[in-house]
Design a protein around this motif. Structure first.
Motif: not given
Length: 149
Positions: A74, A110-111, A113, A115-116
């Motif tokens: 991630k 997402d980036y 946090s 998570k991406a």
């Protein structure tokens, strides 16, 4: 032609006896008493529980679980923080940054946090819009303009 017998007769429509399948011991013993040819075949999967796999299948499944591919890495948390601070400095919302980069707001979320899964093309868009380095060393450092020679 001399070996043909004139007295032999041919029966038309005579069916040969088809093999009979018996499921009990009394029919089997009766066939043996009459002198019939008896063949017994044991079923390979007789009495198996189809709902629960045997030990071979369990061992194979365990090997499969051990050899599973690790999930892709991630985005680093420092990249998410750098995106967030650069976005705040330019006074952009996640939605504004998403519009400028032609990405969905959920991608920005997402980036930020972490998570991406990192995509160099998306990170390049973010770097260009935000003016901050997001790949390699010196993450979060301001980008200089193009070098003049």
């Amino acid at each position: 032609m001399s070996n043909m017998e004139w007295d032999s007769k041919t029966v038309i429509g005579f069916k040969a006896k088809a093999p009979k399948v018996t499921r009990n011991a009394s029919d089997l013993n009766a066939a043996r008493r009459t002198g019939a040819v008896v063949a017994t075949d044991k079923k390979v999967t007789a009495g198996g529980n189809k709902a629960r796999p045997g030990p071979d299948h369990q061992r194979i499944a365990k090997l499969d679980r051990e050899n599973e591919v690790a999930p892709p890495p991630k985005v680093n948390a420092s990249v998410g923080k750098a995106i967030q601070t650069a976005r705040m400095d330019k006074q952009l919302t996640q939605k504004d940054l998403a519009q400028k980069t032609n990405e969905k707001p959920s991608v920005i979320q997402d980036y930020e946090s972490g998570k991406a899964i990192p995509n160099p093309a998306v990170l390049g868009k973010f770097e260009r819009i935000l003016g901050v380095k997001l790949r390699g060393a010196d993450i979060g450092k301001k980008l200089e303009g193009p070098k003049k020679s």
